[in-house]
Design a protein around this motif. Structure first.
Motif, mmCIF file in Angstrom:
data_model
loop_
_atom_site.group_PDB
_atom_site.id
_atom_site.type_symbol
_atom_site.label_atom_id
_atom_site.label_comp_id
_atom_site.label_asym_id
_atom_site.label_seq_id
_atom_site.Cartn_x
_atom_site.Cartn_y
_atom_site.Cartn_z
ATOM 1 N N HIS A 108 0.789 -1.169 -0.077
ATOM 2 C CA HIS A 108 -0.003 -0.081 0.038
ATOM 3 C C HIS A 108 0.921 1.420 -0.191
ATOM 4 C CE1 HIS A 108 -2.772 3.158 1.625
ATOM 5 N NE2 HIS A 108 -3.483 2.686 0.740
ATOM 6 N N TYR B 222 0.859 3.669 1.720
ATOM 7 C CA TYR B 222 1.305 4.103 3.053
ATOM 8 C C TYR B 222 2.680 3.376 3.768
ATOM 9 C CZ TYR B 222 -3.176 6.594 3.507
ATOM 10 O OH TYR B 222 -4.247 7.532 3.272
ATOM 11 N N ASP C 228 -3.641 2.124 -4.192
ATOM 12 C CA ASP C 228 -4.766 2.147 -2.970
ATOM 13 C C ASP C 228 -5.313 0.909 -2.766
ATOM 14 O OD1 ASP C 228 -6.760 1.858 -5.167
ATOM 15 O OD2 ASP C 228 -7.199 3.921 -5.233
ATOM 16 N N SER C 229 -6.571 0.932 -1.906
ATOM 17 C CA SER C 229 -6.822 -0.550 -1.648
ATOM 18 C C SER C 229 -7.506 -1.272 -2.529
ATOM 19 C CB SER C 229 -7.727 -0.626 -0.373
ATOM 20 O OG SER C 229 -8.103 0.759 0.089
ATOM 21 N N MET D 16 -6.389 -5.708 4.447
ATOM 22 C CA MET D 16 -6.032 -5.593 3.012
ATOM 23 C C MET D 16 -5.666 -7.106 2.939
ATOM 24 S SD MET D 16 -3.813 -2.021 2.710
ATOM 25 C CE MET D 16 -4.853 -0.453 2.611
ATOM 26 N N ASN E 2 -11.901 -1.248 4.468
ATOM 27 C CA ASN E 2 -11.350 -1.183 5.701
ATOM 28 C C ASN E 2 -12.304 -1.676 7.120
ATOM 29 O OD1 ASN E 2 -10.201 0.674 4.267
ATOM 30 N ND2 ASN E 2 -9.390 1.954 5.764
ATOM 31 N N HIS F 216 -6.809 10.770 9.800
ATOM 32 C CA HIS F 216 -7.339 11.629 8.965
ATOM 33 C C HIS F 216 -8.187 12.668 9.717
ATOM 34 C CE1 HIS F 216 -5.982 8.709 6.237
ATOM 35 N NE2 HIS F 216 -5.970 9.427 5.102
ATOM 36 N N SER G 260 -8.797 8.847 -3.378
ATOM 37 C CA SER G 260 -8.270 7.789 -2.642
ATOM 38 C C SER G 260 -6.724 7.954 -2.883
ATOM 39 C CB SER G 260 -8.243 6.647 -3.637
ATOM 40 O OG SER G 260 -7.600 6.779 -4.816
ATOM 41 N N THR G 261 -5.734 7.407 -2.307
ATOM 42 C CA THR G 261 -4.328 7.580 -2.185
ATOM 43 C C THR G 261 -3.698 7.246 -3.809
ATOM 44 O OG1 THR G 261 -3.986 5.269 -1.802
ATOM 45 C CG2 THR G 261 -3.918 6.689 0.025
HETATM 46 P P1 13P Z 1 -6.984 4.018 0.049
HETATM 47 O O1 13P Z 1 -7.902 2.929 -0.747
HETATM 48 O O2 13P Z 1 -7.260 5.314 -0.675
HETATM 49 O O3 13P Z 1 -5.524 3.631 -0.369
HETATM 50 O O4 13P Z 1 -7.082 4.351 1.612
HETATM 51 C C1 13P Z 1 -6.909 3.023 2.301
HETATM 52 C C2 13P Z 1 -6.673 3.787 3.686
HETATM 53 O O5 13P Z 1 -6.772 2.679 4.690
HETATM 54 C C3 13P Z 1 -6.653 5.330 3.924
HETATM 55 O O6 13P Z 1 -6.565 5.421 5.310
#
Ligand code: 13P
Ligand code: SF4
Length: 374
Positions: free
Chosen positions: A47, A49, A63-64, A87, A143, A231, A270-271
């Motif tokens: 991911h 992050y 992103d996820s 994930m 999530n 966030h 999204s990311t």
């Molecule tokens: P994304 O799907 O945008 O990558 O977000 C996942 C996530 O956990 C954001 O906190």
């Protein structure tokens, strides 16, 4: 795979930092060797992050949604998932019976995903189904646990991610149904705003699945009160401050941010959307990003011809639990297993009783997004 970035030399304690750099280098070289040796038998999804040194080894970064889609298409026998537990669990649901999903740190969770229990979701679903004139469909954010995904799948509902929440919810509203949206309240409100819903078309649930006093029974979206601490911390003051500091700044935030923050930003997504927007912007542009700090920091490093600053430094401690050493440890166990010389550990499994329904909920999301249903 990008070249390794060496850990910084802190200078004041040469012996400790030299030993540490040597260890890191050994981990790096060994991961690289095992990955090359196993070839197509292994993939490493990561991911956005994740730490830089983990992203360096990723076959898929995203992103996820993108990660789930990429995992659903790979034939690799071993999927070493670098992210958080929900994930890896999603990848395990989508994996074939001959595939094995492994996580470098099985304790890397997501507090938001833990903010809903299927028992409470069941109470809310039964109550809404009894009392609301429109049919209720449960939509759960990626999530969430596999159990929650299965709960939705069993009720003809679906999963959504930050990249497709509006599209998924719209598909149900257009059919005249109302959505029980969980667990992220902020993503729910921001999605309702994107779809142009009025305030009286949204209702907030209590954390135990009951409804607030005087809720609008005709609401189109019923929102669970979950949130992400990473966030939730961004504020209007952060935006005002940076707009004063950099008059030409563009602000881009993740839709897990609070409604007023998303409304005051220039873009939300999204990311992967954040990454692609900054990557594709002209040199010299100035960006403030309202999402996880490791990711923002990497973009600042990668897009040197632009100015990229965090809206505030906010770290996801769970995402940061995956270190080079932990990745090395699972890679060693994968290599032994591949050669028939040892047991695998940190395998992520989903009980057979949940796999079908959770898979249906994930599959429905992909069908809607990939245009297989209208
Ligand atoms: P994304 O799907 O945008 O990558 O977000 C996942 C996530 O956990 C954001 O906190
Ligand atoms: Fe969960 Fe927030 Fe971390 Fe994303 S950033 S994994 S929602 S705690």
């Amino acid at each position: 795979m990008v070249g390794v970035r060496h850990p910084p030399d802190h200078g004041n304690n040469v012996s400790i930092s030299t030993v540490k750099a040597k260890r890191m280098n050994t981990f790096y070289q060994e991961i690289k060797r095992i990955k090359e040796e196993l070839g197509n038998n292994i993939v490493i999804p990561a991911h956005h992050y994740q730490r830089d040194e983990i992203v360096d080894f990723a076959d898929f970064i995203g992103d996820s949604y993108k990660l789930a889609l990429d995992c659903s298409k790979t034939d690799a026998r071993y999927i070493v998932f670098c992210g958080v537990h929900f994930m890896a669990e999603g990848a395990s649901v989508l994996a074939g019976h001959n595939q094995i999903v492994i996580a470098p740190d099985t304790g890397a969770g997501c507090p938001m995903a833990d903010m809903i229990k299927t028992e409470d979701a069941g109470k809310a679903y039964d109550l809404l189904t009894r009392e609301c004139p429109r049919e209720i469909v449960p939509v759960v954010y990626m999530n969430s646990s596999a159990e929650m995904k299965a709960f939705c799948g069993a009720r003809k509902g679906t999963v959504c991610t930050s990249s497709n929440a509006a599209r998924i919810v719209k598909s149900f509203l257009d059919e005249g149904r109302s959505v029980l949206f969980s667990p992220d309240f902020n993503l729910g409100v921001n999605t309702a705003n994107e779809l142009g819903l009025a305030r009286e078309e949204i209702a907030l649930l209590n954390p135990n699945g009951t409804l607030k006093e005087g809720y609008p029974a005709r609401a189109k979206m019923f929102l669970w009160p979950g949130f992400c601490y990473v966030h939730q911390c961004f504020s209007i003051e952060d935006i005002t401050y940076l707009r004063k500091e950099y008059p030409d700044i563009r602000i881009i935030v993740h839709p897990e941010c609070r409604e007023e923050v998303v409304n005051a930003a220039d873009h939300a997504g999204s990311t992967s959307m954040i990454y692609n927007t900054v990557r594709d912007s002209p040199p010299g542009t100035v960006w403030a990003i309202g999402t996880e700090y490791s990711f923002v920091n990497r973009m600042a490093w990668e897009f040197k011809e632009k100015t990229v600053v965090p809206l505030k430094k906010s770290l996801c401690t769970d995402m940061n639990r995956t270190t080079l050493e932990k990745l090395f440890n699972v890679m060693v166990s994968v290599e032994r297993h591949f050669k028939g010389k040892g047991e695998l550990y940190n395998v992520i499994t989903v009980p057979e009783s949940l796999r079908k329904d959770a898979g249906d909920a994930l599959g429905r999301m992909m069908d809607i997004v990939e245009n297989k249903v209208t």
